[in-house]
Motif scaffolding. Sequence first.
Motif, short mmCIF file in Angstrom:
data_model
loop_
_atom_site.label_atom_id
_atom_site.label_comp_id
_atom_site.label_asym_id
_atom_site.label_seq_id
_atom_site.Cartn_x
_atom_site.Cartn_y
_atom_site.Cartn_z
N HIS A 112 34.36 23.79 -70.53
CA HIS A 112 35.44 24.11 -69.60
C HIS A 112 35.68 23.04 -68.53
CE1 HIS A 112 34.82 28.22 -71.18
NE2 HIS A 112 36.04 28.46 -70.74
N LEU A 113 34.63 22.33 -68.17
CA LEU A 113 34.73 21.48 -66.97
C LEU A 113 34.30 20.04 -67.26
CD1 LEU A 113 33.02 23.98 -64.47
CD2 LEU A 113 35.47 23.49 -64.62
N PRO A 114 34.84 19.10 -66.50
CA PRO A 114 34.36 17.71 -66.62
C PRO A 114 33.01 17.60 -65.92
CG PRO A 114 36.02 17.87 -64.89
CD PRO A 114 35.86 19.25 -65.45
N CYS A 115 31.93 17.51 -66.69
CA CYS A 115 30.62 17.60 -66.02
C CYS A 115 29.65 16.51 -66.49
CB CYS A 115 30.02 18.99 -66.22
SG CYS A 115 30.11 19.62 -67.88
N ASP A 116 30.17 15.33 -66.76
CA ASP A 116 29.30 14.20 -67.12
C ASP A 116 28.29 13.93 -66.01
OD1 ASP A 116 30.45 13.80 -69.49
OD2 ASP A 116 31.55 11.95 -68.96
N GLY A 117 27.04 13.83 -66.39
CA GLY A 117 26.01 13.47 -65.42
C GLY A 117 25.49 14.62 -64.58
N TRP A 118 26.02 15.82 -64.81
CA TRP A 118 25.50 16.95 -64.03
C TRP A 118 24.05 17.20 -64.44
CZ3 TRP A 118 29.73 21.37 -63.57
CH2 TRP A 118 30.83 20.86 -62.86
N PRO A 119 23.18 17.53 -63.47
CA PRO A 119 21.74 17.68 -63.78
C PRO A 119 21.39 19.07 -64.32
CG PRO A 119 22.11 17.95 -61.45
CD PRO A 119 23.46 17.66 -62.03
N PHE A 120 21.95 19.39 -65.51
CA PHE A 120 21.69 20.71 -66.08
C PHE A 120 20.19 20.90 -66.29
CE2 PHE A 120 26.16 20.30 -67.48
CZ PHE A 120 26.63 21.55 -67.11
N ALA A 121 19.71 22.09 -65.99
CA ALA A 121 18.31 22.46 -66.22
C ALA A 121 18.33 23.84 -66.88
CB ALA A 121 17.54 22.48 -64.91
N PRO A 122 18.41 23.88 -68.22
CA PRO A 122 18.53 25.18 -68.89
C PRO A 122 17.28 26.04 -68.67
CG PRO A 122 19.09 23.38 -70.38
CD PRO A 122 18.48 22.76 -69.16
N VAL A 123 17.51 27.31 -68.44
CA VAL A 123 16.40 28.26 -68.26
C VAL A 123 16.51 29.36 -69.31
CG1 VAL A 123 16.16 27.84 -65.79
CG2 VAL A 123 17.73 29.64 -66.59
N LYS A 124 15.37 30.02 -69.54
CA LYS A 124 15.36 31.12 -70.51
C LYS A 124 14.76 32.36 -69.87
CE LYS A 124 11.24 29.28 -72.82
NZ LYS A 124 10.78 28.62 -71.61
N GLU A 125 14.81 33.43 -70.63
CA GLU A 125 14.35 34.73 -70.15
C GLU A 125 12.98 34.64 -69.44
OE1 GLU A 125 15.88 37.84 -70.59
OE2 GLU A 125 14.26 38.56 -69.31
N GLY A 126 12.95 35.13 -68.22
CA GLY A 126 11.67 35.23 -67.51
C GLY A 126 11.22 33.96 -66.80
N ASP A 127 11.97 32.86 -66.96
CA ASP A 127 11.58 31.63 -66.25
C ASP A 127 11.61 31.88 -64.74
OD1 ASP A 127 11.20 30.24 -68.54
OD2 ASP A 127 12.92 28.89 -68.31
N LEU A 128 10.69 31.22 -64.05
CA LEU A 128 10.61 31.38 -62.59
C LEU A 128 11.00 30.08 -61.89
CD1 LEU A 128 7.18 33.27 -62.24
CD2 LEU A 128 9.48 34.26 -62.37
N LEU A 129 11.70 30.22 -60.80
CA LEU A 129 12.00 29.07 -59.94
C LEU A 129 11.26 29.30 -58.63
CD1 LEU A 129 13.58 26.51 -59.15
CD2 LEU A 129 15.51 27.98 -58.53
N GLU A 130 10.23 28.49 -58.39
CA GLU A 130 9.42 28.64 -57.17
C GLU A 130 10.05 27.82 -56.04
OE1 GLU A 130 7.00 30.68 -57.01
OE2 GLU A 130 6.28 30.97 -59.08
N LEU A 131 10.35 28.51 -54.96
CA LEU A 131 11.01 27.83 -53.83
C LEU A 131 10.07 27.67 -52.64
CD1 LEU A 131 14.40 29.77 -53.91
CD2 LEU A 131 13.90 27.55 -54.94
N GLY A 132 8.81 28.05 -52.81
CA GLY A 132 7.86 28.02 -51.69
C GLY A 132 7.80 29.38 -51.04
#
Length: 397
Positions: A112-132
């Motif tokens: 849908h979008l012009p997104c060359d160079g975007w820092p995609f980080a695919p996640v899957k079910e249950g993945d955690l993002l630790e923010l501190g």
Amino acid sequence: MRPIEIAKNVYWVGAVDWNLRDFHGYQTEKGSTYNAYLIKGEKAVLFDTVKADLADQFLNSLSMIIDPSQIDYIVANHAEMDHTGALPKVMEAVKPEKLFCTAKGQQTIEAHLPCDGWPFAPVKEGDLLELGDKTIEFIGSPMLHWPESMVSHVREDNILISNDIFGQHWATSERFDDEVDPGELHFQAAKYYANIFLPMSAGMRKFLAKLETKGIAPAVLATDHGLIWRRDIAGIMRKYIDWSEQKAGPKAVVVYDTMWGSTMKMANAIAEGIRGAGEISVGVYDLRYNHRSDVITEILDAKAVVVGSPVLNKNILPKMADMLTYMKGLAPVGKIGAAFGSYGWQDTIVKRLNEMLTEMKVEVIDDGVSVNYVPKPDDIKRCVALGEKIREAIKRG
Ligand code: FEO
């Protein structure tokens, strides 16, 4: 609109779309909101954005609480354009370290979008993002209502950022469920479910069961549209269970289009037969005055759907054809139904309507009633008798 803190260091940062009146065929008579959320803690994370034409307004609002370039990550729970249309401008302003979404989310955004160079980080079910100071769990919600959809659970605050789920198209200056009329809120939530999630009801049941299995009973449902639920969580959860199980009450919907009033007279007579002494709730909807998206909202918890049209050029009058096409796509299950209509020289309409009801798996409980030109007293009696038969079928369950 200014950001609003919904929990410590968690902000609503969306945009209000006061003038939206159509959302891909769904009449949004009260506008909508596109809710995005910002966590501003040890790391700053933006969840979702808004429609493209509200991007500048959104960035101005966001800038009231954070310099966008200080945001570390962006999460795109859902790739539909009402939540990602502003993403190109937001990405330019934020330049995040990572853009989290599902793998399918990445594909859909790239489509849908012009997104060359975007820092995609695919996640899957249950993945955690630790923010501190906070932890985000990503939970898949596939086909609710696009294939790539997911939700984000903020563990420490027990906030579920739920993309479209639990949403309502309702533009308000209030942000929380306890600040608005609960009747209107539940009507708009039902309308949203009927028009967006109804065909995905099996997936919704699985999603709700998954939350339960994970032991997640959110304290806040931070939906991407309308009011945020913080008081009546149990109420909206119970409704979502009922709607996804397509529970029907003692209720019928009679919906019709009419040319010169004959089919309207039939509709009213059928409704009288259904109502009886008042044991069945019945609504009568003339499609000249009622929008398909309101009628499907009434069908959501109705057991019976009775459809009527006169013949036009051997076929169905256009507004009824539109209604049936819309209803077929939304695929309600467990309904009973019947058809009626008037004709001049081709007695074909009831047969055609019955075929369409059968195609959408409505159980047709009677051959229906057709009337030549204008209903006579005996025709009206046949219509009332059809209504009575529907009433008895509803009572049998
Ligand atoms: Fe609100 Fe499916 O977008």
